[in-house]
Design an enzyme around this catalytic site. Sequence first.
Site, PDB file in Angstrom:
ATOM      1  N   GLY A  32      53.697  11.377  19.108  1.00 43.44           N
ATOM      2  CA  GLY A  32      53.429  12.721  18.616  1.00 43.44           C
ATOM      3  C   GLY A  32      52.082  13.188  19.118  1.00 43.44           C
ATOM      4  O   GLY A  32      51.336  12.458  19.763  1.00 43.44           O
ATOM      5  N   GLY A  88      48.655  16.067  18.107  1.00 39.69           N
ATOM      6  CA  GLY A  88      48.027  17.033  17.232  1.00 39.69           C
ATOM      7  C   GLY A  88      47.218  18.014  18.054  1.00 39.69           C
ATOM      8  O   GLY A  88      47.319  18.043  19.287  1.00 39.69           O
ATOM      9  N   VAL A 148      49.266  10.509  19.880  1.00 38.54           N
ATOM     10  CA  VAL A 148      49.577   9.234  19.244  1.00 38.54           C
ATOM     11  C   VAL A 148      50.581   8.490  20.117  1.00 38.54           C
ATOM     12  O   VAL A 148      51.629   9.044  20.487  1.00 38.54           O
ATOM     13  CB  VAL A 148      50.140   9.423  17.827  1.00 38.54           C
ATOM     14  CG1 VAL A 148      50.447   8.061  17.196  1.00 38.54           C
ATOM     15  CG2 VAL A 148      49.152  10.191  16.956  1.00 38.54           C
ATOM     16  N   LYS A 178      46.067   6.290  18.035  1.00 37.65           N
ATOM     17  CA  LYS A 178      45.678   7.704  18.081  1.00 37.65           C
ATOM     18  C   LYS A 178      44.519   7.864  19.051  1.00 37.65           C
ATOM     19  O   LYS A 178      43.455   7.281  18.877  1.00 37.65           O
ATOM     20  CB  LYS A 178      45.262   8.181  16.684  1.00 37.65           C
ATOM     21  CG  LYS A 178      44.917   9.661  16.606  1.00 37.65           C
ATOM     22  CD  LYS A 178      44.634  10.081  15.180  1.00 37.65           C
ATOM     23  CE  LYS A 178      44.366  11.569  15.065  1.00 37.65           C
ATOM     24  NZ  LYS A 178      44.126  11.971  13.654  1.00 37.65           N
ATOM     25  N   ASP A 202      46.643  18.078   5.044  1.00 39.08           N
ATOM     26  CA  ASP A 202      47.718  18.333   6.008  1.00 39.08           C
ATOM     27  C   ASP A 202      48.987  17.592   5.614  1.00 39.08           C
ATOM     28  O   ASP A 202      49.637  16.951   6.450  1.00 39.08           O
ATOM     29  CB  ASP A 202      47.278  17.919   7.414  1.00 39.08           C
ATOM     30  CG  ASP A 202      48.094  18.610   8.495  1.00 39.08           C
ATOM     31  OD1 ASP A 202      48.732  19.643   8.194  1.00 39.08           O
ATOM     32  OD2 ASP A 202      48.102  18.135   9.644  1.00 39.08           O
TER      33      ASP A 202
END
Length: 400
Positions: free
Chosen positions: A181, A183, A188, A203, A306
């Site tokens: 994923g 951000g 990640v 990350k 979040d």
Amino acid sequence: MGIFRGSGTDSRAPPNSAGVICTCTSIDKDQYFEEDEFEVKAFLTKMIWQLGLACFLPNESNKKKKTNNANLEHNKAWLLAESGGAELTNADPQSVHSSFRFSLCSQVELESMNMNSLASATILMVNLDSGLNDTKAKELKWRRIQSLERSISPIANYLARFSYNEIAAATCNFSKGRVLGRGALSFVFWGRVGFLRTAVAIKKLDKEDKESSKAFCRELMIASSLHHPNIVPLLGFCIDPEEGLFLVYKYVSGGSLDRHLHEKKKKGIKGVSALPWSVRYKVALGIAQAIAYLHNGTERCVVHRDIKPSNILLSSKKIPKLCDFGLATWTSAPSVPFLCKTVKGTFGYLAPEYFQHGKISDKTDVYAFGVVLLELVTGRKPIEPRRPSGEDNLVLWVGY
């Protein structure tokens, strides 16, 4: 930027100067400048060469020359020494200041000028990308790293510390196929580390972001202090002055709640979740317990900021685990709001008081969790623009 004044003798700028601009003062009549303007130009050129700078007259070959590195070319400054024109006709020929007009411009400005007007101009190239700037940049980078090391020193010994080579090997040099994923300022990756080949989620923070060090420190300090069965544990970290900052979390194999709720199924059926009600209840209960722990079970109240289905992971046994503390922050006490200059989070999960006024408290997480509960019950996303007006916002639609 060093400035050297002199009469053109064998002089050199300090070795650490980022660049040198030569300025010439008026010379007495008894000195060198009793020749014509051409000799003054020749003298100026010679003096600049003695200082180690390139000096040349613009011509057709220079206009046609193309650079192989556009970024390097735009990182240059040009000193124009324009010889006399209409304005200088009556000037004292024995004064350098009266014979030449100096100006400093950038590469972009130089290219935009009419080169015909520069036929009598001597152009001196001063590259701003010098060794001193590189040295200063490296020193600044090392200072930031040292400051970061001091900040995390209280807890660094309790976490595994990985080298960059270990991180790169674990992710196959950050292969696209390993991306789990992304951000706003991070990616990640999935990988394996250690002798036992433990599966981890790595990350990688954006090393170009000026705030990455603060974000890394804050997330590391908060995540390392959390110990709860419904929160993904932080295993270690990596700090590399050249390659950036990395956080290593335990890998959760079951995928995100968002994927289970909203991804298209293999048969192409939309809006149907494979999660039975018993699992949905289990998810709701587990995340509620994780949030309660953040707000009341730690030494300092933690606001996640979040909470959403993509930050809720499911284990192989469908145990929910809250992850991604990149926006998390400490508060002085539960239910005591404080103002935040920048609103960060995901639209659709932002509490009204946070989105409109920048007020953060534990209630910010409670609101976001309420939206997640609505998603669990309805199978809908919080914002669906394709739906008719009045139905596109899940919270408002439920409230009608």
